[in-house]
Scaffold this active site. Structure first.
Site, PDB file in Angstrom:
ATOM      1  N   GLU A 159       0.997  -1.157  -0.066  1.00 30.97           N
ATOM      2  CA  GLU A 159       0.068   0.231  -0.227  1.00 30.97           C
ATOM      3  C   GLU A 159       0.669   1.326  -0.004  1.00 30.97           C
ATOM      4  O   GLU A 159       0.664   2.251   0.976  1.00 30.97           O
ATOM      5  CB  GLU A 159      -0.781   0.199   1.232  1.00 30.97           C
ATOM      6  N   ASP A 210      -1.488  -4.297  -2.791  1.00 29.66           N
ATOM      7  CA  ASP A 210      -2.248  -2.980  -2.761  1.00 29.66           C
ATOM      8  C   ASP A 210      -3.806  -3.250  -2.914  1.00 29.66           C
ATOM      9  O   ASP A 210      -4.272  -4.559  -3.010  1.00 29.66           O
ATOM     10  CB  ASP A 210      -1.645  -2.134  -3.587  1.00 29.66           C
ATOM     11  N   GLU A 273      -6.807 -10.443  -0.099  1.00 34.57           N
ATOM     12  CA  GLU A 273      -7.340  -9.920   1.392  1.00 34.57           C
ATOM     13  C   GLU A 273      -8.688  -9.901   1.018  1.00 34.57           C
ATOM     14  O   GLU A 273      -9.234  -8.826   1.441  1.00 34.57           O
ATOM     15  CB  GLU A 273      -6.646  -8.860   1.696  1.00 34.57           C
TER      16      GLU A 273
HETATM   17  O1  9MR Z   1      -6.952  -7.206   9.512  1.00 34.28           O
HETATM   18  C1  9MR Z   1      -6.132  -6.449   9.964  1.00 34.28           C
HETATM   19  C2  9MR Z   1      -6.606  -5.749  11.270  1.00 34.28           C
HETATM   20  O2  9MR Z   1      -6.813  -6.953  12.299  1.00 34.28           O
HETATM   21  C3  9MR Z   1      -5.443  -5.060  11.942  1.00 34.28           C
HETATM   22  O3  9MR Z   1      -6.086  -4.253  12.959  1.00 34.28           O
HETATM   23  C4  9MR Z   1      -5.322  -3.787  10.851  1.00 34.28           C
HETATM   24  C5  9MR Z   1      -4.103  -2.806  11.246  1.00 34.28           C
HETATM   25  O4  9MR Z   1      -2.799  -3.449  11.257  1.00 34.28           O
HETATM   26  O5  9MR Z   1      -4.737  -4.475   9.700  1.00 34.28           O
HETATM   27  C6  9MR Z   1      -5.900  -5.298   9.145  1.00 34.28           C
HETATM   28  O6  9MR Z   1      -5.241  -5.805   8.013  1.00 34.28           O
HETATM   29  C7  9MR Z   1      -4.905  -4.930   6.735  1.00 34.28           C
HETATM   30  C8  9MR Z   1      -3.633  -5.404   6.320  1.00 34.28           C
HETATM   31  O7  9MR Z   1      -2.851  -5.664   6.854  1.00 34.28           O
HETATM   32  C9  9MR Z   1      -3.351  -4.540   5.030  1.00 34.28           C
HETATM   33  N1  9MR Z   1      -4.189  -4.302   3.994  1.00 34.28           N
HETATM   34  C10 9MR Z   1      -5.662  -3.773   4.506  1.00 34.28           C
HETATM   35  C11 9MR Z   1      -6.134  -4.869   5.752  1.00 34.28           C
HETATM   36  C12 9MR Z   1      -7.343  -4.338   6.583  1.00 34.28           C
HETATM   37  O8  9MR Z   1      -6.957  -3.163   7.016  1.00 34.28           O
END
Ligand code: 9MR
Length: 362
Positions: A159, A210, A273
């Site tokens: 990202e 991303d 994701e």
């Molecule tokens: O699913 C993740 C959540 O539990 C965390 O609180 C958050 C912050 O670290 O990140 C979420 O996962 C993200 C991922 O790492 C990157 N892409 C977006 C995801 C959703 O925010």
């Protein structure tokens, strides 16, 4: 072959099902149970976390019965894995990697360079560009070396392109973190992250990950351009992670366009994701009228991935969470929603069948 067109509201879903699609495709082992992983010719993954993977039998059963790849949802984020200078805490991620090895599952490592989820000590780090470079390189290589031979692939950089296709200077839409890597290392840090990761494990498949490919054309174009530039320079990028955190207003045409364009890079394409929000405006009332739309989009996504991505580039489809109650949308965003294939009681939802049908080949 049947063509099924569902028109709900102003969104029209058009998907092709082959006559045999309601049966499961031929599988290598004769005793295999119907499951997501047994219905696909590419890996079906899920983001997992600790402690559920250790403590919760329902959660574990779904992970082992339905999936053959796991992604470390949070345990390898910088704030978890390196909470203090020079400290690396691999306990949580090791537990996931051990679980995967016991159950013969692939591990996709998430995430090495992400300017969100950084601990304070990194955000406040003082040093010249050489000191920042050392911090960056040490972090990448310490983690990748620790998991060399155990983690098949990595989200190396996550990202860092904004919705207009420019280098992200902060996480504007979420309002907060500054891209310290761009600030201190200059724009070519992305290439160096891949090179450092490759030095630490030459066999790992290295991804740029991303979101928003299906919604922001300038961002999609910029990601493709960056990937092609990296490839042309011989930088060891192996794949693109297409997150696909979507909602029911995303159209199948946009999904298909994004996948078609991504595939032209020739890189591995990982839907990395996946989830689909029913309730993007977070309304308090019932979610049920939108469930059909969500199911249709899940179905189209599976079938689009299967048909539009060449087999040699199908790294797989990974869901971002096991069941609704484990989804970041509920837990981190506190939204009223139901985005995944399993409900709060770990039961299969109607979406499960629709997604599975989309996976089946003729
Ligand atoms: O699913 C993740 C959540 O539990 C965390 O609180 C958050 C912050 O670290 O990140 C979420 O996962 C993200 C991922 O790492 C990157 N892409 C977006 C995801 C959703 O925010």
């Amino acid at each position: 072959m049947k063509k099924i067109i569902l028109t709900i509201g102003f969104v029209s879903f058009s998907c092709f099902f082959f006559a045999g699609a309601s049966k499961y495709p031929p599988l290598s082992g004769s005793q295999q149970q119907p499951s997501l992983k047994n219905s696909a010719k590419f890996p079906i993954g899920v983001a997992v976390d600790i402690p559920a993977l250790i403590n919760n039998e329902d959660y574990k059963n779904i992970v082992t019965n339905e999936f053959n790849s796991v992604t470390t949802e949070n345990q390898l984020k910088w704030n978890r894995v390196s909470p203090a200078p020079g400290v690396f805490n691999f306990k949580g991620a090791d537990a996931i990697v051990d679980f995967a090895a016991q159950h013969n599952m692939r591990v996709h490592g998430h995430v090495l360079i992400y300017f969100e989820s950084l601990p304070q000590w990194v955000q406040n780090f003082q040093g010249d560009s050489a000191a920042w470079e050392q911090l960056f390189k040490t972090h990448i290589q310490t983690i990748v070396r620790h998991y060399r031979g155990k983690v098949a692939s990595w989200d190396v950089v996550n990202e860092v392109i904004d919705q207009n296709g420019n280098p992200a200077v902060n996480d504007g839409h979420r309002g907060g973190s500054v891209n310290v890597w761009l600030q201190h290392l200059g724009s070519d840090y992305v290439a160096r992250a891949f090179t450092y990761a490759h030095e630490a494990d030459p066999n790992a498949v290295l991804f740029y990950n991303d979101n928003g490919h299906e919604s922001y054309p300038k961002k999609l174009a910029a990601i493709i351009k960056m990937a092609n530039d990296l490839k042309a320079r011989g930088i060891p990028i192996g794949g693109l992670g297409v997150q696909m955190h979507m909602n029911i207003n995303v159209t199948p045409a946009n999904v298909k366009n994004a996948l078609t364009q991504m595939a032209r890079t020739g890189l591995q394409i990982h839907i990395s994701e996946l989830d689909i929000r029913l309730n993007p405006n977070n309304l308090p009332d019932t979610l049920s009228p939108e469930i059909t739309k969500q199911g249709a989009l899940y179905n189209c996504l599976a079938s689009a991935y299967r048909t539009l991505i060449p087999k040699s580039q199908q790294y797989g489809i990974t869901f971002w969470g096991v069941s609704d109650n484990n989804s970041w949308i509920i837990n981190a965003m506190h939204q009223h929603d139901s985005p995944l294939l399993f409900n709060n009681k770990y039961g299969k939802k109607q979406n499960y069948q629709l997604f599975m049908k989309g996976l089946s080949s003729n």
